[in-house]
Write a protein that holds these residues in place. Structure first.
Motif, PDB file in Angstrom:
ATOM      1  N   HIS A 233     -38.744  14.615  16.534  1.00  0.00           N
ATOM      2  CA  HIS A 233     -37.613  14.433  15.628  1.00  0.00           C
ATOM      3  C   HIS A 233     -36.642  15.606  15.763  1.00  0.00           C
ATOM      4  N   VAL A 234     -35.352  15.296  15.846  1.00  0.00           N
ATOM      5  CA  VAL A 234     -34.315  16.324  15.912  1.00  0.00           C
ATOM      6  C   VAL A 234     -33.495  16.324  14.617  1.00  0.00           C
ATOM      7  N   GLY A 235     -33.105  15.164  14.147  1.00  0.00           N
ATOM      8  CA  GLY A 235     -32.315  15.081  12.927  1.00  0.00           C
ATOM      9  C   GLY A 235     -32.126  13.644  12.488  1.00  0.00           C
ATOM     10  N   ASN A 236     -31.805  13.448  11.215  1.00  0.00           N
ATOM     11  CA  ASN A 236     -31.486  12.115  10.714  1.00  0.00           C
ATOM     12  C   ASN A 236     -30.632  12.252   9.465  1.00  0.00           C
ATOM     13  N   GLY A 237     -29.909  11.205   9.162  1.00  0.00           N
ATOM     14  CA  GLY A 237     -29.057  11.246   7.985  1.00  0.00           C
ATOM     15  C   GLY A 237     -28.332   9.934   7.781  1.00  0.00           C
ATOM     16  N   ILE A 238     -27.435   9.957   6.820  1.00  0.00           N
ATOM     17  CA  ILE A 238     -26.672   8.760   6.474  1.00  0.00           C
ATOM     18  C   ILE A 238     -25.210   9.144   6.327  1.00  0.00           C
ATOM     19  N   CYS A 239     -24.350   8.410   7.015  1.00  0.00           N
ATOM     20  CA  CYS A 239     -22.905   8.560   6.847  1.00  0.00           C
ATOM     21  C   CYS A 239     -22.493   7.592   5.732  1.00  0.00           C
ATOM     22  N   HIS A 240     -21.933   8.113   4.651  1.00  0.00           N
ATOM     23  CA  HIS A 240     -21.488   7.292   3.522  1.00  0.00           C
ATOM     24  C   HIS A 240     -19.986   7.100   3.634  1.00  0.00           C
ATOM     25  N   SER A 241     -19.534   5.838   3.649  1.00  0.00           N
ATOM     26  CA  SER A 241     -18.098   5.608   3.761  1.00  0.00           C
ATOM     27  C   SER A 241     -17.394   6.072   2.491  1.00  0.00           C
ATOM     28  N   VAL A 242     -16.171   6.521   2.678  1.00  0.00           N
ATOM     29  CA  VAL A 242     -15.373   7.079   1.590  1.00  0.00           C
ATOM     30  C   VAL A 242     -14.085   6.263   1.479  1.00  0.00           C
ATOM     31  N   GLY A 243     -13.684   5.966   0.247  1.00  0.00           N
ATOM     32  CA  GLY A 243     -12.439   5.251   0.015  1.00  0.00           C
ATOM     33  C   GLY A 243     -12.675   3.821  -0.417  1.00  0.00           C
ATOM     34  N   THR A 244     -11.574   3.145  -0.713  1.00  0.00           N
ATOM     35  CA  THR A 244     -11.668   1.753  -1.156  1.00  0.00           C
ATOM     36  C   THR A 244     -11.100   0.793  -0.118  1.00  0.00           C
ATOM     37  N   GLU A 245     -10.138   1.248   0.650  1.00  0.00           N
ATOM     38  CA  GLU A 245      -9.542   0.402   1.681  1.00  0.00           C
ATOM     39  C   GLU A 245     -10.459   0.363   2.901  1.00  0.00           C
ATOM     40  N   LEU A 246     -10.550  -0.793   3.536  1.00  0.00           N
ATOM     41  CA  LEU A 246     -11.430  -0.959   4.685  1.00  0.00           C
ATOM     42  C   LEU A 246     -11.107   0.038   5.793  1.00  0.00           C
ATOM     43  N   ALA A 247      -9.825   0.197   6.108  1.00  0.00           N
ATOM     44  CA  ALA A 247      -9.432   1.114   7.187  1.00  0.00           C
ATOM     45  C   ALA A 247      -9.861   2.545   6.877  1.00  0.00           C
ATOM     46  N   THR A 248      -9.709   2.959   5.650  1.00  0.00           N
ATOM     47  CA  THR A 248     -10.100   4.313   5.241  1.00  0.00           C
ATOM     48  C   THR A 248     -11.607   4.488   5.347  1.00  0.00           C
ATOM     49  N   ARG A 249     -12.364   3.467   4.941  1.00  0.00           N
ATOM     50  CA  ARG A 249     -13.822   3.534   5.012  1.00  0.00           C
ATOM     51  C   ARG A 249     -14.289   3.617   6.465  1.00  0.00           C
ATOM     52  N   LEU A 250     -13.672   2.819   7.327  1.00  0.00           N
ATOM     53  CA  LEU A 250     -14.036   2.861   8.750  1.00  0.00           C
ATOM     54  C   LEU A 250     -13.689   4.220   9.358  1.00  0.00           C
ATOM     55  N   LEU A 251     -12.542   4.758   8.993  1.00  0.00           N
ATOM     56  CA  LEU A 251     -12.146   6.080   9.492  1.00  0.00           C
ATOM     57  C   LEU A 251     -13.148   7.144   9.049  1.00  0.00           C
ATOM     58  N   SER A 252     -13.588   7.077   7.805  1.00  0.00           N
ATOM     59  CA  SER A 252     -14.541   8.084   7.327  1.00  0.00           C
ATOM     60  C   SER A 252     -15.866   7.974   8.091  1.00  0.00           C
ATOM     61  N   LEU A 253     -16.305   6.755   8.385  1.00  0.00           N
ATOM     62  CA  LEU A 253     -17.526   6.590   9.182  1.00  0.00           C
ATOM     63  C   LEU A 253     -17.326   7.148  10.593  1.00  0.00           C
ATOM     64  N   HIS A 254     -16.166   6.890  11.173  1.00  0.00           N
ATOM     65  CA  HIS A 254     -15.855   7.400  12.513  1.00  0.00           C
ATOM     66  C   HIS A 254     -15.916   8.925  12.530  1.00  0.00           C
ATOM     67  N   GLU A 255     -15.285   9.545  11.554  1.00  0.00           N
ATOM     68  CA  GLU A 255     -15.251  11.012  11.502  1.00  0.00           C
ATOM     69  C   GLU A 255     -16.655  11.601  11.323  1.00  0.00           C
ATOM     70  N   GLN A 256     -17.443  11.016  10.430  1.00  0.00           N
ATOM     71  CA  GLN A 256     -18.790  11.530  10.172  1.00  0.00           C
ATOM     72  C   GLN A 256     -19.706  11.339  11.389  1.00  0.00           C
ATOM     73  N   LEU A 257     -19.621  10.170  12.025  1.00  0.00           N
ATOM     74  CA  LEU A 257     -20.463   9.922  13.190  1.00  0.00           C
ATOM     75  C   LEU A 257     -20.043  10.809  14.363  1.00  0.00           C
ATOM     76  N   THR A 258     -18.757  11.066  14.475  1.00  0.00           N
ATOM     77  CA  THR A 258     -18.274  11.987  15.508  1.00  0.00           C
ATOM     78  C   THR A 258     -18.882  13.367  15.304  1.00  0.00           C
ATOM     79  N   GLU A 259     -18.959  13.819  14.056  1.00  0.00           N
ATOM     80  CA  GLU A 259     -19.572  15.115  13.755  1.00  0.00           C
ATOM     81  C   GLU A 259     -21.051  15.140  14.171  1.00  0.00           C
ATOM     82  N   VAL A 260     -21.741  14.025  13.961  1.00  0.00           N
ATOM     83  CA  VAL A 260     -23.160  13.937  14.343  1.00  0.00           C
ATOM     84  C   VAL A 260     -23.291  14.113  15.860  1.00  0.00           C
ATOM     85  N   LEU A 261     -22.455  13.442  16.620  1.00  0.00           N
ATOM     86  CA  LEU A 261     -22.533  13.549  18.074  1.00  0.00           C
ATOM     87  C   LEU A 261     -22.152  14.944  18.550  1.00  0.00           C
ATOM     88  N   GLN A 262     -21.168  15.545  17.922  1.00  0.00           N
ATOM     89  CA  GLN A 262     -20.796  16.910  18.294  1.00  0.00           C
ATOM     90  C   GLN A 262     -21.925  17.890  17.985  1.00  0.00           C
TER      91      GLN A 262
END
Length: 162
Positions: free
Chosen positions: A27-56
């Motif tokens: 095991h190296v790491g695990n977690g959950i990206c929680h979407s932020v916002g009410t608009e679909l585009a904003t929620r998808l963007l927040s998931l993109h940003e959080q998952l990008t951080e995980v890969l970095q």
């Protein structure tokens, strides 16, 4: 080899990273990206940003994503598909090879039966990754996806050598 597993979800996107050395898993790491916002585009963007951080942060070599299943709610299925698009896009942006697995395939590989429940999945993930502290059921599922991909990669390498 470092494997990233992703369990797509619009509210909660689970992720898990393992290292594979022959038949050994760590095991190296695990977690959950929680979407932020009410608009679909904003929620998808927040998931993109959080998952990008995980890969970095974890620099995986390959990734695996659970395939979307179709359910009774067409709108819910479409939204899940959009979250799955983020789960595929981010690893692709990092140039990673991405495996895709049906939920039953992941369960059969990790638990031994294709219709295992979340508790059984978490239990078997803990058995295969001793000492792991799971961030939640979505993270456990993501680690199961990574384990499934590691087993399939190992099996494919053995077929190539034979």
């Amino acid at each position: 080899m470092r494997v990233l597993g992703i369990d797509p979800g619009l509210r909660n996107l689970g992720w898990g990273v393992i290292e594979v050395d022959g038949s050994r898993l760590r095991h190296v790491g695990n977690g959950i990206c929680h979407s932020v916002g009410t608009e679909l585009a904003t929620r998808l963007l927040s998931l993109h940003e959080q998952l990008t951080e995980v890969l970095q942060r974890f620099s995986p070599d390959i990734a695996a994503v659970e395939k979307t299943f179709v359910n009774k709610d067409a709108v819910g299925t479409l939204k899940l598909g959009q979250a799955r698009g983020i789960a595929l896009l981010v690893p692709a942006q990092f140039g990673l090879e991405i495996g895709e697995y049906a939920p039953n395939s992941v369960k059969k590989t990790v638990v031994g039966v294709g219709h295992a429940d979340k508790n059984q999945i978490a239990h078997m993930v803990k058995m295969q990754l001793p000492g792991v502290q799971l961030a939640g059921p979505d993270a456990a599922d993501a680690l199961a996806i990574a384990i499934c991909h590691a087993h399939h990669q190992s099996h494919n390498r053995m077929k190539v050598r034979a």
